[in-house]
Design a protein around this motif. Structure first.
Motif, PDB file in Angstrom:
ATOM      1  N   LYS A 120       0.838  -1.189   0.000  1.00  0.00           N
ATOM      2  CA  LYS A 120       0.000   0.000   0.000  1.00  0.00           C
ATOM      3  C   LYS A 120       0.879   1.247   0.000  1.00  0.00           C
ATOM      4  N   SER A 121       0.418   2.266  -0.672  1.00  0.00           N
ATOM      5  CA  SER A 121       1.117   3.546  -0.671  1.00  0.00           C
ATOM      6  C   SER A 121       0.592   4.354   0.511  1.00  0.00           C
ATOM      7  N   LEU A 122       1.450   4.607   1.486  1.00  0.00           N
ATOM      8  CA  LEU A 122       1.043   5.283   2.718  1.00  0.00           C
ATOM      9  C   LEU A 122       1.193   6.797   2.594  1.00  0.00           C
ATOM     10  N   ILE A 289      10.520   4.548   3.333  1.00  0.00           N
ATOM     11  CA  ILE A 289      10.433   3.554   4.393  1.00  0.00           C
ATOM     12  C   ILE A 289       9.540   2.415   3.922  1.00  0.00           C
ATOM     13  N   ALA A 290      10.000   1.178   4.112  1.00  0.00           N
ATOM     14  CA  ALA A 290       9.198  -0.003   3.788  1.00  0.00           C
ATOM     15  C   ALA A 290       8.584  -0.543   5.078  1.00  0.00           C
ATOM     16  N   VAL A 291       7.304  -0.864   5.028  1.00  0.00           N
ATOM     17  CA  VAL A 291       6.618  -1.487   6.163  1.00  0.00           C
ATOM     18  C   VAL A 291       6.616  -2.990   5.909  1.00  0.00           C
ATOM     19  N   ILE A 345       5.949  12.891  12.361  1.00  0.00           N
ATOM     20  CA  ILE A 345       4.885  12.683  11.382  1.00  0.00           C
ATOM     21  C   ILE A 345       3.840  11.690  11.894  1.00  0.00           C
ATOM     22  N   LYS A 346       2.678  11.767  11.311  1.00  0.00           N
ATOM     23  CA  LYS A 346       1.614  10.814  11.590  1.00  0.00           C
ATOM     24  C   LYS A 346       1.273  10.123  10.279  1.00  0.00           C
ATOM     25  N   VAL A 347       1.254   8.796  10.293  1.00  0.00           N
ATOM     26  CA  VAL A 347       1.091   8.013   9.072  1.00  0.00           C
ATOM     27  C   VAL A 347      -0.333   7.477   8.949  1.00  0.00           C
ATOM     28  N   SER A 348      -0.851   7.470   7.722  1.00  0.00           N
ATOM     29  CA  SER A 348      -2.172   6.912   7.443  1.00  0.00           C
ATOM     30  C   SER A 348      -2.139   6.255   6.066  1.00  0.00           C
TER      31      SER A 348
END
Length: 349
Positions: A120-122, A289-291, A345-348
């Motif tokens: 997914k592209s975050l 960054i890779a999750v 930062i806050k990621v979604s």
């Protein structure tokens, strides 16, 4: 007479040996039909494996091994279907042990297995921007309680420190000997674990006093890059697609996963951070960054932070490298080598 008979017997044995095929020749009897194999498989696929029988030998049975572990056997030259679900990503070494006409021979091949997950592209939003020491060649970034721990690299300049993330100031610093190039750090059970790059050496410190407790030697021939932990095990990268699992009590590397997308492996995984059951990993030479799923190595998401690099005043700054998760705020602090800023930062999705 006995000497003459011995010569005859020896000659007969040598003749019989010379008439028989060598082991190398026997191995040419069989081989995997690689024309029907793909260069890359997904972990959701199955692979049908059959053997070529170039000399039309009578095959009794075939035993199949995956990474030296026996997984199945078939009668005669029956088809074997390898289910890749649950198999480790990366290269799978396949061996067939062929039993035929009172003899046995083996043949080998390998396949490469990629993730079956579409990353997914975050997205992210910047919550705050803080100053960061422009001289810090950041290698490790992690919160210990409310304090931000940072380790840096380069021979003669490597250290780790407790820092004030709001001001970038250092509370307390421990310098490494000039021979060491400092790398990642992580804090587990009130101990700081630190890697060095190519020295195959790591250090353990008391997290409260920063006093050195132990020096340890890597048990594998790998480089030291990033580090994180899940509260029980330590995870470390080595500059390849591998993420190793370390036993914190023995410092032994007990297992690994290979990091893959659906199309290729992700080389040079760098700084690591454990966030809500996933490993967030910097990709060296990329501001991304890779999750990563720590159980499989599959990349589940990608966070493009190249826009943050554009905000750095120091135009000679190196790549993004530094991920620290603040559990209290559920935000991520990111920086880079010689960056003059740290971004919260806050990621979604």
């Amino acid at each position: 007479m006995r000497f003459y008979n011995l010569l005859i017997t020896t000659s007969l044995v040598l003749t019989l040996i010379s008439c028989g095929d060598t082991q190398k020749e026997k191995q040419s009897y069989f081989g995997f039909d690689e024309n029907n194999m793909k260069p890359l498989y997904l972990a959701t696929e199955k692979v049908d494996l059959t053997l070529l029988n170039t000399k039309n030998k009578t095959i009794d049975s075939v035993a199949y091994y995956i990474n030296d572990k026996r997984v199945s056997s078939v009668k005669a030259n029956g088809k074997f279907t390898l289910d890749l679900n649950g198999k480790k990503l990366g290269y799978q070494n396949i061996k067939a042990l062929v039993y035929f006409e009172g003899d046995t021979v083996s043949t080998k091949t390998r396949i490469e297995v990629a993730s079956g997950v579409e990353p997914k592209s975050l997205k992210y939003t910047v919550v705050n921007t803080y100053p960061h020491d422009i001289n810090a060649f950041t290698e490790g970034f992690e919160f210990f309680r409310d304090t931000l721990m940072e380790s840096t690299g380069q021979n003669g300049k490597s250290y780790f420190a407790k820092t004030n993330y709001k001001t970038g100031a250092t509370y307390k610093k421990v310098d490494l000997d000039a021979q060491y190039f400092g790398e990642g750090i992580t804090v587990l059970n009130n101990k700081i674990y630190q890697l060095t790059w190519q020295n195959k050496t790591g250090f353990i410190y008391d997290a409260n006093t920063l006093k050195k407790i132990k020096t340890f030697t890597f048990d594998k021939n790998v480089e030291g890059w990033g580090m994180t932990n899940d509260g029980k095990n330590i995870y470390q990268s080595d500059g390849t697609e591998k993420i190793w699992t370390m036993n914190p009590e023995t410092q032994k590397l007990v297992d690994y996963v290979n990091v893959y997308t659906k199309t290729s492996k992700i080389k040079a995984i760098n700084e690591l951070e454990w966030i809500n059951g996933k490993i967030y990993g910097n990709i060296w030479q990329y501001d991304a960054i890779a999750v990563i799923d720590p159980k499989t190595g599959a990349v589940e998401g990608v966070l493009d932070l190249s826009a943050l690099h554009a905000k750095i005043t120091n135009k000679e700054a190196d790549v993004l490298n530094g991920i620290a998760y603040n559990k209290k705020t559920n935000t991520i602090f990111v920086t880079g080598k010689n960056w003059d800023k740290t971004f919260e930062i806050k990621v979604s999705e």
